[in-house]
Scaffold this active site. Structure first.
Site, PDB file in Angstrom:
ATOM      1  N   HIS A  68       0.816  -1.200   0.000  1.00  0.00           N
ATOM      2  CA  HIS A  68       0.000   0.000   0.000  1.00  0.00           C
ATOM      3  C   HIS A  68       0.861   1.267   0.000  1.00  0.00           C
ATOM      4  O   HIS A  68       0.346   2.368  -0.129  1.00  0.00           O
ATOM      5  CB  HIS A  68      -0.915  -0.050   1.238  1.00  0.00           C
ATOM      6  N   CYS A  69       2.185   1.132   0.168  1.00  0.00           N
ATOM      7  CA  CYS A  69       3.006   2.326   0.403  1.00  0.00           C
ATOM      8  C   CYS A  69       3.953   2.675  -0.749  1.00  0.00           C
ATOM      9  O   CYS A  69       3.785   3.697  -1.408  1.00  0.00           O
ATOM     10  CB  CYS A  69       3.820   2.140   1.683  1.00  0.00           C
ATOM     11  N   ILE A  70       4.959   1.819  -0.955  1.00  0.00           N
ATOM     12  CA  ILE A  70       6.081   2.202  -1.826  1.00  0.00           C
ATOM     13  C   ILE A  70       5.647   2.493  -3.279  1.00  0.00           C
ATOM     14  O   ILE A  70       6.152   3.444  -3.876  1.00  0.00           O
ATOM     15  CB  ILE A  70       7.214   1.136  -1.797  1.00  0.00           C
ATOM     16  N   ASP A 114       2.987   6.108  -2.463  1.00  0.00           N
ATOM     17  CA  ASP A 114       3.292   7.350  -1.723  1.00  0.00           C
ATOM     18  C   ASP A 114       4.182   8.334  -2.488  1.00  0.00           C
ATOM     19  O   ASP A 114       3.933   9.546  -2.447  1.00  0.00           O
ATOM     20  CB  ASP A 114       3.938   7.032  -0.370  1.00  0.00           C
TER      21      ASP A 114
END
Ligand SMILES: NC(=O)c1ccc[n+]([C@@H]2O[C@H](COP(=O)([O-])OP(=O)(O)OC[C@H]3O[C@@H](n4cnc5c(N)ncnc54)[C@H](O)[C@@H]3O)[C@@H](O)[C@H]2O)c1
Length: 443
Positions: A273-275, A278
């Site tokens: 969900h991040c790298i 974001d």
């Protein structure tokens, strides 16, 4: 209630911590405060999460049974879908999703709708902290105006606002929420002091920074750093493979340098969900300042190309066995985006599924953490597909086995006994010596 009274409440552990969004971030955060003796009140729009907390039923595999039972059996913990109970909380921590929309721009709808809900129940003295990852400026430019508009109260005077990014690394056995230092930026000195005092009750260290936008930039910087470095090793992997050099051997040896080098590991692409997401929050925001984020764009380009590269290597592997992709049975091992978790968000395995199917391959998967593919917005047509049974007869029936996630409870030596054509994107087969006629391809 003045600041001193609120600080005293924190010290006495009678300060109620409200958490909105009880997912991978919010649930362990709620548990962390609860474990340290604070009253906690969890909110989610997802009724099933709330009833699982009430009944002590795990819904995130790596977090386990013990956490859920201690929450469900406690009289200091409640979970609800009733947001009017927000008034009972002294602090409200927002842990809601911050995805990208279809144009790969920040989708702020979750932050906005949750902030509006908080604003409608906001009362004097409350502390509101955003924990979701987002672009610098969100707290000041998006949240505070909404909170003030709907409540009629003034931030910094009537209520407190801070930003503190979540750095949770799900499944990491060495660092849980309590052990990861917490960066905090306040909207004013009082908000910072209050937020710091709150996190100090449960988290190993708090790291104060000048303001909320600096704290927002810290989190984005950490994830940009990872995305860029992963892209770099992915690029090196491709170049070195052509030179007949094993990138993993290079990285392991380089990692013996005691300074100036940090090891990143190549793979089939970026997941989670991040790298993958974001960094593009910053790309979007930078445009407002007429600036480009070329490193981020380039890293994105390299990382999103990786599944295509893996498919090319799979084609070559099958070719070695005089087989075409079209009509071949290919087993994907690992659907989660990283080892030992059940989180499949943005997993590159889905892209591998898709690309190989497009070429006519017959695809199945094995993942002990994801026995059935749950409904997702992006991959609706895979909903309900089931992991194969892990046994010799089934695995040996595939023309190729592609390892896309290296879960540690998979027996890779056993896999080598069962398949003659293995494509390994994670160096999971590093200690296996191929038998006669067997091919283990690094991709
Ligand atoms: N997962 C990670 O490893 C990780 C690590 C660091 C930071 N983050 C960031 O933390 C934030 C949350 O991520 P996550 O992985 O916990 O997401 P998640 O999807 O696991 O959990 C989010 C929860 O919010 C709930 N929700 C959505 N809209 C809501 C609303 N309007 N009101 C109440 N609840 C609502 C959802 O039902 C869900 O339970 C994101 O900004 C993410 O980038 C995630």
């Amino acid at each position: 209630m003045n600041l001193q009274d609120l600080l005293k409440k924190i010290e006495e552990k009678t300060y109620t911590v409200g958490i909105i969004g009880l997912g991978y971030v919010g649930l362990p955060l709620m548990y962390t405060f609860h474990k340290e003796g604070m009253p906690v009140l969890g909110f989610d729009i997802d009724k099933s999460k709330v009833s699982n907390i009430q009944s002590g039923t795990p819904y995130i595999k790596h977090l386990g049974q013990e956490m859920m039972q201690s929450l469900s059996q406690s009289d200091r913990c409640a979970a609800t879908t009733d947001f009017s109970r927000l008034t009972e909380a002294d602090a409200v921590l927002l842990c809601v999703p911050t995805p990208l929309n279809q144009y790969r721009e920040p989708d702020m709808s979750y932050v906005i709708s949750t902030t509006e809900t908080v604003a409608h129940h906001l009362r004097e003295g409350q502390l509101v902290i955003l924990e979701s990852t987002t672009y610098p400026g969100t707290t000041e430019e998006v949240m505070i105006p909404l909170l003030e508009k709907h409540s009629g109260l003034i931030a910094g005077i009537d209520f407190y606002v801070a930003y503190s990014p979540e750095r949770e690394d799900p499944g990491n056995p060495n660092f849980n929420t309590a052990k990861i230092p917490k960066v905090v930026g306040g909207h004013g000195e009082d908000a910072l002091q209050l937020a710091q005092a709150l996190y100090d009750t449960a988290i190993v260290q708090t790291v104060p920074v000048s303001d909320t936008k600096t704290a927002e930039a810290v989190k984005i910087t950490e994830n940009v750093f990872r995305a860029v470095n992963i892209a770099l090793v992915n690029e090196l992997k491709v170049v070195y493979a052509k030179m007949g050099i094993d990138v993993h051997e290079v990285l392991d040896a380089a990692d013996t340098k005691p300074f100036g080098f940090m090891k990143f590991t190549p793979g089939p692409g970026l997941g989670g969900h991040c790298i993958p997401i974001d960094p593009f929050y910053l790309t979007w925001k930078a445009r407002e300042f007429q600036e480009n984020t070329r490193f981020i764009e380039l890293a994105g380009e390299i990382n999103t190309h990786m599944p295509q590269y893996v498919v090319e290597q799979t084609t070559k592997a099958l070719n070695t066995h005089k087989k075409a992709v079209n009509g071949s049975k290919v087993l994907l091992v690992g659907l989660a985006y990283k080892p030992n978790v059940d989180d499949m968000r943005e997993s590159p395995t889905f892209e591998l599924f898709h690309l190989l199917e497009e070429l006519g391959a017959d695809i199945a998967y094995y993942d002990p953490y994801i026995p059935t593919i749950p409904p997702t917005r992006e991959h609706a047509h895979y909903t309900g597909k089931q992991s194969i049974e892990w046994n010799q007869e089934t695995v040996a029936g595939f023309d190729a086995v592609l390892i896309s996630t290296d879960h540690s409870d998979i027996d890779y030596a056993q896999l080598a006994e069962w398949s003659d054509c293995i494509i390994d994107t994670r160096n999971a087969m590093k200690s296996v010596t191929p038998k006669n006629g067997q091919h283990i391809f690094k991709a």
